[in-house]
Design a protein around this motif. Structure first.
Motif, PDB file in Angstrom:
ATOM      1  N   ILE A  61     -87.140  33.945 -85.666  1.00 23.06           N
ATOM      2  CA  ILE A  61     -86.085  34.795 -85.134  1.00 23.06           C
ATOM      3  C   ILE A  61     -85.104  35.297 -86.195  1.00 23.06           C
ATOM      4  CG2 ILE A  61     -84.545  32.883 -84.484  1.00 23.06           C
ATOM      5  CD1 ILE A  61     -85.168  35.884 -82.225  1.00 23.06           C
ATOM      6  N   CYS A  62     -84.968  34.583 -87.327  1.00 25.12           N
ATOM      7  CA  CYS A  62     -83.930  34.997 -88.281  1.00 25.12           C
ATOM      8  C   CYS A  62     -84.384  36.195 -89.109  1.00 25.12           C
ATOM      9  CB  CYS A  62     -83.508  33.847 -89.181  1.00 25.12           C
ATOM     10  SG  CYS A  62     -84.696  33.420 -90.461  1.00 25.12           S
ATOM     11  N   GLY A  63     -85.698  36.354 -89.248  1.00 25.39           N
ATOM     12  CA  GLY A  63     -86.209  37.500 -89.994  1.00 25.39           C
ATOM     13  C   GLY A  63     -86.159  37.321 -91.495  1.00 25.39           C
ATOM     14  N   ALA A  64     -85.908  36.110 -91.970  1.00 31.85           N
ATOM     15  CA  ALA A  64     -85.805  35.912 -93.421  1.00 31.85           C
ATOM     16  C   ALA A  64     -87.169  35.910 -94.100  1.00 31.85           C
ATOM     17  CB  ALA A  64     -85.060  34.617 -93.722  1.00 31.85           C
ATOM     18  N   CYS A  65     -88.177  35.353 -93.452  1.00 40.79           N
ATOM     19  CA  CYS A  65     -89.439  35.211 -94.179  1.00 40.79           C
ATOM     20  C   CYS A  65     -90.079  36.571 -94.405  1.00 40.79           C
ATOM     21  CB  CYS A  65     -90.398  34.209 -93.541  1.00 40.79           C
ATOM     22  SG  CYS A  65     -90.695  34.366 -91.788  1.00 40.79           S
ATOM     23  N   SER A  66     -90.502  36.775 -95.626  1.00 45.00           N
ATOM     24  CA  SER A  66     -90.956  38.105 -96.006  1.00 45.00           C
ATOM     25  C   SER A  66     -92.063  37.936 -97.018  1.00 45.00           C
ATOM     26  CB  SER A  66     -89.802  38.861 -96.648  1.00 45.00           C
ATOM     27  OG  SER A  66     -89.216  38.074 -97.666  1.00 45.00           O
ATOM     28  N   MET A  67     -93.268  37.967 -96.576  1.00 45.29           N
ATOM     29  CA  MET A  67     -94.355  37.989 -97.554  1.00 45.29           C
ATOM     30  C   MET A  67     -95.564  38.646 -96.925  1.00 45.29           C
ATOM     31  SD  MET A  67     -95.185  33.914 -97.730  1.00 45.29           S
ATOM     32  CE  MET A  67     -93.489  33.395 -97.856  1.00 45.29           C
ATOM     33  N   VAL A  68     -96.398  39.165 -97.812  1.00 49.38           N
ATOM     34  CA  VAL A  68     -97.596  39.841 -97.340  1.00 49.38           C
ATOM     35  C   VAL A  68     -98.777  38.928 -97.627  1.00 49.38           C
ATOM     36  CG1 VAL A  68     -99.090  41.812 -97.728  1.00 49.38           C
ATOM     37  CG2 VAL A  68     -96.631  42.128 -97.552  1.00 49.38           C
ATOM     38  N   ILE A  69     -99.462  38.522 -96.570  1.00 51.67           N
ATOM     39  CA  ILE A  69    -100.550  37.566 -96.700  1.00 51.67           C
ATOM     40  C   ILE A  69    -101.862  38.306 -96.467  1.00 51.67           C
ATOM     41  CG2 ILE A  69    -101.502  35.425 -95.776  1.00 51.67           C
ATOM     42  CD1 ILE A  69     -98.566  34.898 -94.709  1.00 51.67           C
ATOM     43  N   ASP A  70    -102.700  38.332 -97.467  1.00 48.05           N
ATOM     44  CA  ASP A  70    -103.971  39.060 -97.397  1.00 48.05           C
ATOM     45  C   ASP A  70    -103.772  40.481 -96.862  1.00 48.05           C
ATOM     46  OD1 ASP A  70    -105.473  37.028 -98.477  1.00 48.05           O
ATOM     47  OD2 ASP A  70    -105.823  36.072 -96.536  1.00 48.05           O
ATOM     48  N   GLY A  71    -102.757  41.129 -97.365  1.00 46.58           N
ATOM     49  CA  GLY A  71    -102.531  42.528 -97.031  1.00 46.58           C
ATOM     50  C   GLY A  71    -101.712  42.769 -95.785  1.00 46.58           C
ATOM     51  N   HIS A  72    -101.455  41.699 -95.016  1.00 42.87           N
ATOM     52  CA  HIS A  72    -100.675  41.876 -93.786  1.00 42.87           C
ATOM     53  C   HIS A  72     -99.297  41.229 -93.919  1.00 42.87           C
ATOM     54  CE1 HIS A  72    -103.949  43.394 -91.278  1.00 42.87           C
ATOM     55  NE2 HIS A  72    -104.737  42.545 -91.925  1.00 42.87           N
TER      56      HIS A  72
ATOM     57  N   VAL B  98    -105.577  46.693 -96.676  1.00 43.01           N
ATOM     58  CA  VAL B  98    -106.093  46.555 -95.322  1.00 43.01           C
ATOM     59  C   VAL B  98    -106.145  47.928 -94.672  1.00 43.01           C
ATOM     60  CG1 VAL B  98    -105.315  44.193 -94.943  1.00 43.01           C
ATOM     61  CG2 VAL B  98    -103.798  46.071 -94.413  1.00 43.01           C
ATOM     62  N   THR B  99    -107.113  48.100 -93.809  1.00 48.10           N
ATOM     63  CA  THR B  99    -107.270  49.395 -93.155  1.00 48.10           C
ATOM     64  C   THR B  99    -107.302  49.245 -91.644  1.00 48.10           C
ATOM     65  OG1 THR B  99    -109.633  49.127 -93.413  1.00 48.10           O
ATOM     66  CG2 THR B  99    -108.524  50.495 -95.040  1.00 48.10           C
ATOM     67  N   ASP B 100    -107.148  47.999 -91.168  1.00 51.63           N
ATOM     68  CA  ASP B 100    -107.323  47.809 -89.723  1.00 51.63           C
ATOM     69  C   ASP B 100    -106.060  48.093 -88.922  1.00 51.63           C
ATOM     70  OD1 ASP B 100    -105.975  45.684 -90.708  1.00 51.63           O
ATOM     71  OD2 ASP B 100    -107.225  44.127 -89.794  1.00 51.63           O
ATOM     72  N   ASN B 101    -104.959  48.440 -89.606  1.00 56.09           N
ATOM     73  CA  ASN B 101    -103.761  48.736 -88.819  1.00 56.09           C
ATOM     74  C   ASN B 101    -103.405  50.226 -88.815  1.00 56.09           C
ATOM     75  OD1 ASN B 101    -102.774  48.990 -91.403  1.00 56.09           O
ATOM     76  ND2 ASN B 101    -101.569  47.118 -91.348  1.00 56.09           N
ATOM     77  N   THR B 102    -104.266  51.045 -89.421  1.00 54.14           N
ATOM     78  CA  THR B 102    -104.035  52.493 -89.412  1.00 54.14           C
ATOM     79  C   THR B 102    -105.378  53.188 -89.218  1.00 54.14           C
ATOM     80  OG1 THR B 102    -104.237  52.442 -91.802  1.00 54.14           O
ATOM     81  CG2 THR B 102    -102.000  52.547 -90.917  1.00 54.14           C
ATOM     82  N   SER B 103    -105.334  54.467 -88.827  1.00 54.39           N
ATOM     83  CA  SER B 103    -106.596  55.184 -88.644  1.00 54.39           C
ATOM     84  C   SER B 103    -106.984  55.879 -89.956  1.00 54.39           C
ATOM     85  CB  SER B 103    -106.448  56.224 -87.540  1.00 54.39           C
ATOM     86  OG  SER B 103    -105.574  57.250 -87.966  1.00 54.39           O
ATOM     87  N   PHE B 104    -108.276  56.134 -90.110  1.00 53.56           N
ATOM     88  CA  PHE B 104    -108.764  56.830 -91.297  1.00 53.56           C
ATOM     89  C   PHE B 104    -108.079  58.192 -91.415  1.00 53.56           C
ATOM     90  CE2 PHE B 104    -111.567  60.002 -93.137  1.00 53.56           C
ATOM     91  CZ  PHE B 104    -111.862  59.434 -94.367  1.00 53.56           C
ATOM     92  N   ALA B 105    -108.008  58.889 -90.288  1.00 52.47           N
ATOM     93  CA  ALA B 105    -107.428  60.230 -90.288  1.00 52.47           C
ATOM     94  C   ALA B 105    -105.980  60.189 -90.755  1.00 52.47           C
ATOM     95  CB  ALA B 105    -107.514  60.826 -88.888  1.00 52.47           C
ATOM     96  N   GLY B 106    -105.206  59.263 -90.158  1.00 48.45           N
ATOM     97  CA  GLY B 106    -103.793  59.178 -90.484  1.00 48.45           C
ATOM     98  C   GLY B 106    -103.556  58.889 -91.946  1.00 48.45           C
ATOM     99  N   ARG B 107    -104.327  57.935 -92.477  1.00 45.43           N
ATOM    100  CA  ARG B 107    -104.142  57.547 -93.873  1.00 45.43           C
ATOM    101  C   ARG B 107    -104.438  58.679 -94.832  1.00 45.43           C
ATOM    102  NH1 ARG B 107    -106.997  53.104 -92.408  1.00 45.43           N
ATOM    103  NH2 ARG B 107    -108.904  53.846 -93.408  1.00 45.43           N
ATOM    104  N   ASN B 108    -105.382  59.560 -94.443  1.00 40.92           N
ATOM    105  CA  ASN B 108    -105.903  60.539 -95.399  1.00 40.92           C
ATOM    106  C   ASN B 108    -105.482  61.973 -95.119  1.00 40.92           C
ATOM    107  OD1 ASN B 108    -107.584  58.794 -97.168  1.00 40.92           O
ATOM    108  ND2 ASN B 108    -108.464  58.273 -95.178  1.00 40.92           N
ATOM    109  N   MET B 109    -104.396  62.140 -94.389  1.00 40.85           N
ATOM    110  CA  MET B 109    -103.954  63.485 -94.028  1.00 40.85           C
ATOM    111  C   MET B 109    -103.803  64.378 -95.260  1.00 40.85           C
ATOM    112  SD  MET B 109    -103.882  63.935 -90.866  1.00 40.85           S
ATOM    113  CE  MET B 109    -102.801  65.182 -90.175  1.00 40.85           C
ATOM    114  N   ILE B 110    -103.246  63.835 -96.322  1.00 38.38           N
ATOM    115  CA  ILE B 110    -102.999  64.665 -97.504  1.00 38.38           C
ATOM    116  C   ILE B 110    -104.310  65.147 -98.116  1.00 38.38           C
ATOM    117  CG2 ILE B 110    -102.784  62.639 -99.026  1.00 38.38           C
ATOM    118  CD1 ILE B 110    -100.823  65.900 -99.387  1.00 38.38           C
ATOM    119  N   TRP B 111    -105.298  64.244 -98.212  1.00 39.06           N
ATOM    120  CA  TRP B 111    -106.573  64.635 -98.823  1.00 39.06           C
ATOM    121  C   TRP B 111    -107.343  65.596 -97.926  1.00 39.06           C
ATOM    122  CZ3 TRP B 111    -105.360  63.499-103.337  1.00 39.06           C
ATOM    123  CH2 TRP B 111    -104.681  62.318-103.624  1.00 39.06           C
TER     124      TRP B 111
END
Lengths: 249, 221, 666
Positions: A61-72, B98-111
């Motif tokens: 709830i505090c929103g302090a933790c901030s890291m990207v884990i395997d791209g997420h 990662v690509t699973d949270n956006t669409s291909f189209a959206g990501r590549n609008m500029i290209w």
């Protein structure tokens, strides 16, 4: 379980960062941050500096933790902050890459800790209702439709962690800004300052160097509180009508 | 700074330019597609040539065409500005993509957009320029553009490039149409589904509609 | 020594209004000349700083977080009390006052509590005006729910995130003042010392947590709103960084520390699962509205459940012991927290604990799902609904009420509480003790004011649910803006305080020396390990139930640990950097001293009251046994350093408007 951690180390914002690899012995009941505690304890035992990362309430709830884990941001699980991500979702021997939130408006302080004070400045530009302490009328004098309050609450649930910015390929802060604009603009108490709020907050957001929204939806997908993109649409409309029709500008 | 320039230098204002111009192009594309479909008339190109002649000489259409070019330029330039800004706002990219949270189209609008721009420049050179300034033969008292089209579409490479470009256009619209409504704030649970469906249908219809013409003409030639 | 709470004369019900009307004020033009430092940006700090700014004072506010919004008030789930009587169920200021004093086991200052009840309604008005999205009924009016220890519904809530919404409200008011420049925000700064000039609080030494730089800040008055000390138990529901350093360093300058032994152990937390655990997660008390607490009646069922051979749902009603409903039929599952926690400990000590560690009880929603399902079916006009429909509808109601809590539980434990009962166990949650303050919220150091959980004033020996938020905001919005005038009205001729005064230089040097000392020890044991060990000692000897022998032993162990700490702690890195270990080392050093004082206080209080349960003092039924004749006082300790005994000052508690009774929830 044994985990291979590829973790970002960076002395400060001006220094060059790099990945460091560590093996950590964890168990499935641990939270992700408790696993990092183990890593830090190991580092301390070796006389090394622990990895700097931000965390506080450890209950999402505090929103302090901030890291990207395997791209997420906050890791792969939906609607979960890093502190509530548990190791039972990982397999023995897995490699996990941990990086800081990346955006120009979030300069790195050290390792995984970033400076998110730009969010505070956005709130200071209109994320409030101008009412002084004392003298408001009775709370029940303002009747608010239940569904409207629920919508406002959905938006107000934002924890200001910045995962939206971290997830956005454009480094945009639209979801954060829109959540606050929606929360206040939906409520009758907030309507008086609706135009000023939308204009002020969006302009500050632009000034901070956040990117532009291209409606990709990564923010919504990664938001630990499930803040909806509809808030961005509402803010867009608000901002437009305030720009074109309002005399508040 | 006036309110107008404040609006159009803001992030949302620029996005509004993108969405309004974009939606305008969708209308244009539909009109253009209706015209092109006359190529499929088995009349030796007569209907198409009259249509092309009308388009090239009607004052209103000519005016619109210059507005169109201006808006297209705007769409392209603002798009490039936004892209540059966004790239710099992001700064360093993540090591794990990662690509699973956006669409291909959206990501590549500029290209996708840049490809469309390249296609358009070539396309204008091939047809629009020829129609206005080129030495095409006459047919039924008007320039025989249809013949030029038929010649171009007899080349498999040309047809391939054309079809590829239309697919690119379709993908661009796939994200662009719905996104434009989001940018304008025109969203409501009651018609969100309709807009989303319309966007997808239009993307497919436009891409397919344009692409089918060269394919049929190539097969028939 | 006897001390006096400076409670004004007059009848209880009009005391505050009359006092307020006659209180010395500071003229607007003079407010501009006066500086106030506020340390902490939780509910109390943020609301106070915002209010001071609106009034025209020059305010400097400090938080060790990156943003005021991260303060741990944000994590409060259930709600905030107010005597609005919106439910027409007989609530009144007096009833809220009475419930709070009774819930606190008659160990709070009557006049403060009455004032708290009196302003409670204003808080709701203020928060609604700020845009706090409290839950509403379909007609648009505010909704309420009930909480432990009371018989009315007076708790206002915003889903399970009430603390978050209230804090965001105060944060928005604060942000508005920051934007005007009236309040200057110093984030990522930790207060490491209080500076006294001529006996008055005139400033602080703060450390910039990013650069490590020490800064001097001066003001005419200093307001501490730095929260409680629950984290000295290592495992608690507090945030990781919650600490007592600011308050404790004021105590080291002679500010009295009152009733440190009053620690609240919250009954509904997710049980501990292993040694690596860094904190305990609270499940809101509001769950006790609908959840029923039980353990199996028979030992063999307990064993079968622990071994996973039986599921809790397999047990028939008659094989379950709903021990709260059995022991306290009037309040049932809604007894106050201290009572519920002790009952859970007893149930587990008697062998009823239902998880592998033997330290957990069930919190079961099956009955509520049935009840809600049936009523929901009725509303929807479904006649003779089948079991599945009832279940589905019931789960929907439960989801609407507690959805986010259930989600959180599942995320942490991997169990679905809709299908199987939750497992819960008590955990350290809140500290009623804190720096001693008088009726004006001023400590015994002139110019030092203390708000919220950091002071001791309103909750006595036990706090009722949904009252912490109420107290934080009452102090910040509706008490301190007035009462600070009693001090500042005398300071209008005092020019700006210079930070070049020798007192500032000295304080800065002392802080610097301590940090250097910590870095130079270069021992073998990390700060975290010392903290864990401290927590183990305190949980063992100074938590849910205490006895003289244990308290003495605990004190000895804490002293030994402290000695070891100063010889063997390892703090890596440098002081001129973002260095979490330096921060933690200072905090744990302070916790160890405060822990000793807690044990001393607990030993000296030879009675049981609220959160302080002494095994030697209990009724035949095992309930807390107060001793009003000898212990109806506030124990305000003056710390004289590690090598001397602290000095006990007593503020006698007078109860003029309330009769002292044995607390009964049966």
């Amino acid at each position: 379980m044994k985990l291979n951690l590829k973790i970002w180390r960076q002395k400060n914002n001006n220094a060059k960062g790099h990945f460091e690899t560590h093996v950590v012995e964890a168990n499935e009941h641990m939270s992700f941050l408790e696993m990092l505690d183990v890593l830090n304890q190991n580092l301390l035992e070796d006389g090394k500096e622990p990895v700097a990362y931000e965390h506080d309430c450890r209950e999402g709830i505090c929103g302090a933790c901030s890291m990207v884990i395997d791209g997420h941001p906050h890791g792969p699980n939906e609607r979960t902050t890093t502190c509530q991500l548990h190791m039972r979702f990982y397999k023995d021997g897995q490699t996990i890459t941990v990086e800081p939130f990346r955006a120009k408006a979030f300069p790195i302080i050290k390792d995984l800790a970033v400076d998110r004070s730009s969010f505070d400045r956005i709130i200071q530009s209109g994320g409030f209702i101008s009412v002084n302490t004392g003298g408001p009328r009775d709370a029940n004098d303002i009747l608010i439709d239940k569904d409207t309050v629920e919508l406002a609450m959905d938006a107000a649930a934002c924890i200001g962690c910045g995962a939206c910015v971290a997830a956005c390929p454009n480094g945009a802060a639209m979801l954060f800004t829109a959540a606050k604009v929606s929360h206040l603009n939906l409520l009758p108490q907030g309507k008086l300052e609706k135009d000023k709020r939308a204009l002020g907050m969006v302009r500050q957001m632009d000034k901070e160097g956040f990117g532009n929204c291209t409606n990709l939806g990564a923010c919504e997908a990664e938001c630990p509180k499930g803040i909806s993109l509809i808030n961005i649409a509402m803010m867009n409309k608000n901002y437009l009508s305030a720009s074109i029709l309002s005399d508040k500008d | 700074m006036s309110w107008l320039s404040k609006l159009f230098t803001s992030s949302i204002g620029r996005k509004v330019i993108m969405s309004l111009t974009g939606l305008f192009f969708v209308l244009f594309l539909l009109v253009h597609l209706l015209g092109n479909l006359q190529l499929l008339h088995a009349d030796g190109g007569k209907a198409f040539n009259h249509y092309a002649d009308f388009m090239a000489h009607n004052g209103f259409i000519q005016g619109m065409s210059w507005i169109m070019k201006f808006l297209f330029g705007l769409h392209a330039i603002v798009g490039l500005i936004l892209w540059r800004q966004n790239a710099s706002a992001k700064g360093q990219k993540y090591a794990v993509k990662v690509t699973d949270n956006t669409s291909f189209a959206g990501r590549n609008m500029i290209w996708l957009g840049i490809l469309i721009l390249v296609f358009l420049i070539l396309h204008m050179g091939d047809f629009w320029f020829q129609m206005h300034y080129g030495d095409l033969g006459e047919m039924d008292g008007v320039k025989d553009l249809a013949k030029l089209v038929a010649i171009k579409f007899s080349s498999p490479i040309y047809v391939g490039w054309y079809v590829f470009s239309m697919i690119v256009l379709g993908i661009h619209l796939w994200h662009g149409f719905e996104s434009a409504f989001q940018t304008l704030g025109a969203r409501h649970p009651k018609y969100d589904g309709f807009v989303a469906a319309l966007g997808k249908i239009l993307s497919v219809v436009i891409a397919l509609g344009f692409a089918i013409i060269p394919i049929i003409m190539y097969l028939n030639h | 020594m006897k001390i006096n709470g400076n409670v004004p004369e007059g009848p209880l019900a009009t005391k505050w209004t009359e006092y307020r009307s006659k209180m010395p004020l500071v003229a607007p033009n003079n407010k501009r000349k006066l500086d106030i430092i506020v340390v902490g940006t939780g509910l109390a700090g943020a609301s106070a700083a915002a209010s001071f700014g609106e009034m025209g004072y020059n305010v400097k506010v400090f938080t060790y977080h990156d943003s005021p919004r991260r303060a741990h008030s944000i994590a409060a789930q259930g709600g905030i009390n107010a005597a609005k009587n919106y439910q027409n169920d007989g609530d009144s200021n007096y009833r809220l006052f009475y419930d709070t004093v009774k819930g606190g086991d008659y160990r709070s200052r009557e006049a403060n509590v009455y004032r708290l009840a009196e302003v409670s309604g204003n808080i709701i008005d203020q928060c609604v005006a700020q845009g706090v999205p409290f839950a509403r009924e379909y007609g648009g009016t505010l909704a309420n729910r009930s909480f432990g220890g009371v018989l009315v519904s007076r708790t206002f809530y915003a889903r399970g995130q009430t603390g978050q919404q209230l804090l965001l409200g105060a944060y928005s008011a604060l942000s508005r003042q920051i934007a005007t420049g009236q309040v200057i925000m110093h984030n990522r700064r930790e207060m490491l010392d209080l500076v006294l000039v001529d006996g008055k609080a005139r400033g602080i030494i703060a450390r910039n947590l990013v650069t490590g730089e020490l800064e001097r800040h001066s003001a005419h008055a200093v307001v501490l709103a730095t929260g409680g000390y629950g984290n000295l138990y290592y495992l608690s529901t507090n945030a990781m960084a919650s600490n007592a350093t600011a308050a404790w360093r004021a105590a080291k300058h002679g500010a009295y520390f009152a009733n440190p032994c009053y620690v609240q152990i919250h009954p509904t937390c997710i049980p501990q699962s292993g040694d690596y655990q860094s904190k305990l997660t609270l499940m809101s008390e509001s769950l006790r509205n609908d959840g029923r607490i039980w353990v199996p009646k028979h030992k063999e069922d307990v064993i079968a459940i622990r071994e996973g051979k039986k599921k809790p749902t397999d047990l028939a009603e008659e094989d379950r012991d709903y021990y709260l409903e059995r022991r306290y039929p009037a309040f049932g599952n809604l007894v106050p927290r201290d009572v519920a926690s002790r009952a859970a400990k007893i149930a587990c000590d008697q062998g009823g604990g239902v998880n592998a560690t033997g330290k957990a009880v069930f919190l079961d929603f099956a009955s509520a799902i049935q009840r809600y399902g049936k009523s929901s079916a009725h509303i929807k006009g479904i006649h003779n609904p089948d079991a599945a429909t009832i279940r589905k509808l019931g789960e929907e109601v439960i989801e609407e009420k507690y959805g986010n809590l259930f989600e959180m539980y599942e995320r942490i434990t991997g169990d679905d509480p809709y299908k199987t009962p939750m497992m819960i166990y008590p955990a350290v949650h809140y500290t009623m003790g804190g720096l001693w303050v008088d009726y004006n919220l001023q400590s015994n150091i002139p110019g030092l004011f203390v708000l919220g959980e950091a002071n001791f004033s309103d909750h006595g020996a036990n706090r009722l649910g949904a009252s912490a938020l109420m107290q934080g905001l009452a102090d910040g919005y509706f008490v301190i803006p007035y009462t600070i005038g009693t001090f500042l009205s005398k300071e209008i001729r005092t020019p700006k305080i210079s930070t070049d005064l020798p007192e500032f230089a000295q304080a800065e040097q002392a802080v610097k020396d301590q940090i250097e000392k910590l870095l130079s020890i270069k021992g073998k044991t990390s700060v975290e390990e010392f903290h864990k060990e401290l927590g183990r000692i305190m949980w063992e000897y100074g938590a849910i139930s205490r006895n003289e022998e244990g308290l003495k032993k605990g004190r000895q162990l804490v002293r030994e640990l402290r000695e070891r700490f100063w010889k063997d702690v390892f703090v890596p890195g440098s002081a001129e950097d973002y260095n979490n270990e330096v921060e933690k080392a200072g905090r744990v050093a302070d916790f160890m001293e405060l822990a000793e004082l807690l044990l001393i206080d607990a030993e000296a209080r030879k009675e049981s009251a609220g959160g302080h349960f002494r095994e030697e003092y209990q009724t035949e039924k095992g309930e807390a046994l107060r001793n009003d004749k000898d212990f109806a006082y506030v124990a305000a300790w003056k710390w004289n350093g590690w090598d001397q005994e602290p000095e006990l000052n007593k503020e006698e508690l007078e109860f003029k408007d309330i009769e002292l009774k044995t607390r009964s929830y049966e």
